[in-house]
Write an enzyme that holds these catalytic residues in place. Structure first.
Site, mmCIF file in Angstrom:
data_model
loop_
_atom_site.group_PDB
_atom_site.id
_atom_site.type_symbol
_atom_site.label_atom_id
_atom_site.label_comp_id
_atom_site.label_asym_id
_atom_site.label_seq_id
_atom_site.Cartn_x
_atom_site.Cartn_y
_atom_site.Cartn_z
ATOM 1 N N CYS A 1 59.817 36.431 -9.590
ATOM 2 C CA CYS A 1 58.609 35.959 -9.040
ATOM 3 C C CYS A 1 57.376 37.611 -9.612
ATOM 4 O O CYS A 1 56.488 37.640 -9.597
ATOM 5 C CB CYS A 1 58.383 35.562 -8.004
ATOM 6 S SG CYS A 1 58.820 34.584 -7.016
ATOM 7 N N HIS B 1 50.467 36.181 -5.907
ATOM 8 C CA HIS B 1 51.878 36.028 -6.039
ATOM 9 C C HIS B 1 51.745 34.603 -5.482
ATOM 10 O O HIS B 1 51.897 34.623 -4.499
ATOM 11 C CB HIS B 1 52.916 36.474 -6.087
ATOM 12 C CG HIS B 1 54.092 35.746 -6.494
ATOM 13 N ND1 HIS B 1 54.518 34.644 -6.890
ATOM 14 C CD2 HIS B 1 55.486 35.296 -5.345
ATOM 15 C CE1 HIS B 1 55.507 33.763 -6.950
ATOM 16 N NE2 HIS B 1 56.131 34.212 -5.713
ATOM 17 N N ASN C 1 54.976 27.396 -6.134
ATOM 18 C CA ASN C 1 55.757 28.608 -6.239
ATOM 19 C C ASN C 1 55.381 28.443 -7.640
ATOM 20 O O ASN C 1 57.213 28.069 -8.240
ATOM 21 C CB ASN C 1 56.284 29.413 -6.084
ATOM 22 C CG ASN C 1 56.845 30.401 -6.087
ATOM 23 O OD1 ASN C 1 56.748 31.295 -7.864
ATOM 24 N ND2 ASN C 1 57.992 30.509 -5.728
HETATM 25 N N1 ACO Z 1 60.368 19.110 5.248
HETATM 26 C C1 ACO Z 1 60.083 19.477 6.196
HETATM 27 N N2 ACO Z 1 61.125 19.634 7.396
HETATM 28 C C2 ACO Z 1 61.680 21.379 6.585
HETATM 29 C C3 ACO Z 1 61.222 21.641 4.892
HETATM 30 C C4 ACO Z 1 60.766 20.613 4.322
HETATM 31 N N3 ACO Z 1 60.370 20.628 3.045
HETATM 32 N N4 ACO Z 1 62.361 22.594 4.574
HETATM 33 C C5 ACO Z 1 62.669 23.027 5.847
HETATM 34 N N5 ACO Z 1 61.504 22.103 6.982
HETATM 35 C C6 ACO Z 1 62.304 22.575 8.567
HETATM 36 C C7 ACO Z 1 63.990 23.325 8.650
HETATM 37 O O1 ACO Z 1 64.897 22.292 8.113
HETATM 38 C C8 ACO Z 1 63.857 23.555 9.824
HETATM 39 O O2 ACO Z 1 64.350 23.235 10.764
HETATM 40 P P1 ACO Z 1 65.517 23.448 11.929
HETATM 41 O O3 ACO Z 1 64.772 24.194 12.673
HETATM 42 O O4 ACO Z 1 65.555 22.068 12.378
HETATM 43 O O5 ACO Z 1 66.545 23.673 11.428
HETATM 44 C C9 ACO Z 1 62.022 23.945 10.228
HETATM 45 O O6 ACO Z 1 61.592 23.396 9.001
HETATM 46 C C10 ACO Z 1 61.823 25.200 9.587
HETATM 47 O O7 ACO Z 1 62.432 25.733 8.682
HETATM 48 P P2 ACO Z 1 61.643 27.351 8.272
HETATM 49 O O8 ACO Z 1 62.846 28.227 7.317
HETATM 50 O O9 ACO Z 1 62.205 28.484 9.414
HETATM 51 O O10 ACO Z 1 60.975 27.530 8.759
HETATM 52 P P3 ACO Z 1 59.423 28.478 7.453
HETATM 53 O O11 ACO Z 1 58.595 28.273 8.280
HETATM 54 O O12 ACO Z 1 60.250 29.781 7.495
HETATM 55 O O13 ACO Z 1 59.091 27.853 6.242
HETATM 56 C C11 ACO Z 1 59.480 28.417 3.902
HETATM 57 C C12 ACO Z 1 59.930 27.251 4.973
HETATM 58 C C13 ACO Z 1 58.165 27.577 3.219
HETATM 59 C C14 ACO Z 1 60.380 27.830 2.791
HETATM 60 C C15 ACO Z 1 59.015 30.007 3.903
HETATM 61 O O14 ACO Z 1 60.050 30.447 4.577
HETATM 62 C C16 ACO Z 1 58.591 31.093 2.950
HETATM 63 O O15 ACO Z 1 58.155 30.338 2.830
HETATM 64 N N6 ACO Z 1 59.819 31.590 2.374
HETATM 65 C C17 ACO Z 1 59.070 32.036 1.300
HETATM 66 C C18 ACO Z 1 59.486 32.021 -0.224
HETATM 67 C C19 ACO Z 1 59.593 33.045 -1.235
HETATM 68 O O16 ACO Z 1 58.233 33.659 -1.050
HETATM 69 N N7 ACO Z 1 60.456 32.155 -2.374
HETATM 70 C C20 ACO Z 1 59.612 33.710 -3.270
HETATM 71 C C21 ACO Z 1 60.710 33.760 -4.019
HETATM 72 S S1 ACO Z 1 60.716 32.893 -5.255
HETATM 73 C C22 ACO Z 1 61.910 33.494 -6.660
HETATM 74 O O17 ACO Z 1 61.699 34.358 -6.596
HETATM 75 C C23 ACO Z 1 61.558 32.137 -7.361
#
Ligand code: ACO
Length: 318
Positions: A103, A245, A275
């Site tokens: 990214c 980003h 994204n």
């Molecule tokens: N719908 C419903 N529930 C979900 C989903 C979904 N789509 N995805 C995950 N969950 C659940 C998980 O299974 C977890 O459940 P559990 O507690 O029963 O295990 C719960 O939601 C919490 O999951 P987390 O991963 O802790 O959620 P978080 O608040 O961290 O949000 C997210 C997840 C949105 C992916 C976040 O961590 C994020 O944005 N991370 C950064 C991503 C990023 O910046 N990528 C950049 C680079 S991309 C590139 O270079 C191509």
């Protein structure tokens, strides 16, 4: 900028995996994203963005001296998408290459173009950020499939005349490869070439440990912003705009808070496109210019974080 016409909404995703509009909105800020048709490749959508750029800058293709494409979803492993684009534009022999920095790719590509211009080697660089992430997404994995979209942005980086106020003031790049396996695509390269087994195991789609990346992104984007501001004797208050980003609204908000920037000065369009990796910044910037928000003479900060890990920022006067 250019995005595909086809919209994939949170409601559509609710029918595909165990997720909800409410979860996606509150955790990411995303509402819909654009997805290409089956036959569309990265160079096709990039070509649309470039045609709009050529029209708005009135530059002729014969005046382009360098093409750099930032992408992790190129048409082919080789030749580069930059060479494919060169062919589509019917440009005579000039240097053309892709760079892979996740990214942060667009920030890396502009920084490279700037060096070529400063060294006196070229005058006009075509810099593209393009991704077709829908084709490397596991559509059965709710942890990742709700996050990504397709799109492209293109920029002309050109040598300024002495009288011009537009200027790339500073660029900052960094990377730390030890976190590479937190966000990667296992197969398709020389480590795990394509095989029946690699396809069956779904290894040609991206893997991500979202939570760890979230924490790293907040830290790295904050650091990339403060480092470049501090070394230029500036604070967030001096900026007209932050174009971050677009990976997660909560990461964007944390970055703005870190540099004490008013949220009114942050360009956000994550709700429309999700994204799109190396394309988020040029898409967000192009829209903000088209809408008349970012104007000539404004002081702008680009800030990104991505696979690698990579991160970086660009401070410039538009
Ligand atoms: N719908 C419903 N529930 C979900 C989903 C979904 N789509 N995805 C995950 N969950 C659940 C998980 O299974 C977890 O459940 P559990 O507690 O029963 O295990 C719960 O939601 C919490 O999951 P987390 O991963 O802790 O959620 P978080 O608040 O961290 O949000 C997210 C997840 C949105 C992916 C976040 O961590 C994020 O944005 N991370 C950064 C991503 C990023 O910046 N990528 C950049 C680079 S991309 C590139 O270079 C191509």
């Amino acid at each position: 900028m250019a995005v595909p016409d086809k919209v994939l909404s949170n409601a559509d995703l609710e029918k595909m995996v165990d997720t909800s509009d409410e979860w996606i909105r509150t955790r990411t800020g995303m509402v819909e994203r654009r997805i290409v048709e089956k036959e569309t490749a990265a160079s096709d959508i990039a070509f649309k963005a470039i045609q709009k750029l050529l029209k708005s800058t009135k530059i002729k293709t014969k005046d382009i001296d360098l093409i750099i494409v930032a992408t992790i979803s190129s048409d082919h492993l080789f030749p580069s998408t930059a060479c494919v684009i060169q062919k589509k534009l019917k440009i005579h022999p000039i240097p053309a290459f892709d760079i892979s920095a996740g990214c942060t790719g667009f920030i890396y590509a502009i920084t490279i173009a700037k060096q070529f211009i400063e060294n006196g080697i070229i005058k006009n660089a075509l810099v593209v950020g393009v991704e077709i992430l829908s084709k490397i997404t596991n559509w059965t994995d709710r942890n990742t499939c709700v996050l990504f979209g397709d799109g492209a942005g293109a920029a002309l980086i050109t040598r300024a005349k002495k009288s011009e106020t537009s200027e790339i003031i500073d660029t900052y790049l960094s990377a730390d490869g030890k976190y590479g396996d937190l966000l990667y695509m296992p197969a398709g390269g020389s480590r795990i070439p394509a095989s029946e087994e690699s396809v069956k195991k779904n290894l040609h789609t991206l893997r991500m440990e979202g939570n760890k990346i979230f924490k790293a992104a907040v830290k790295a984007m904050g650091n990339a912003a403060t480092t470049i501001l501090e070394r230029n004797g500036l604070t967030g208050e001096d900026l007209d705009w932050l174009v971050p980003h677009q990976a997660n609204l909560r990461i964007i908000d944390a970055t703005a808070r870190r540099i004490k920037l008013d949220s009114q000065k942050v360009i956000v369009n994550i709700e429309k496109y999700g994204n799109t990796s190396s394309a988020t910044i040029p898409i967000a910037f192009a829209e903000a210019v088209e809408e008349g928000r970012i104007k000539k003479g404004d002081l702008v900060l680009f800030d990104a974080f991505g696979a690698g890990f990579t991160w970086g920022s660009i401070l410039f006067r538009y």
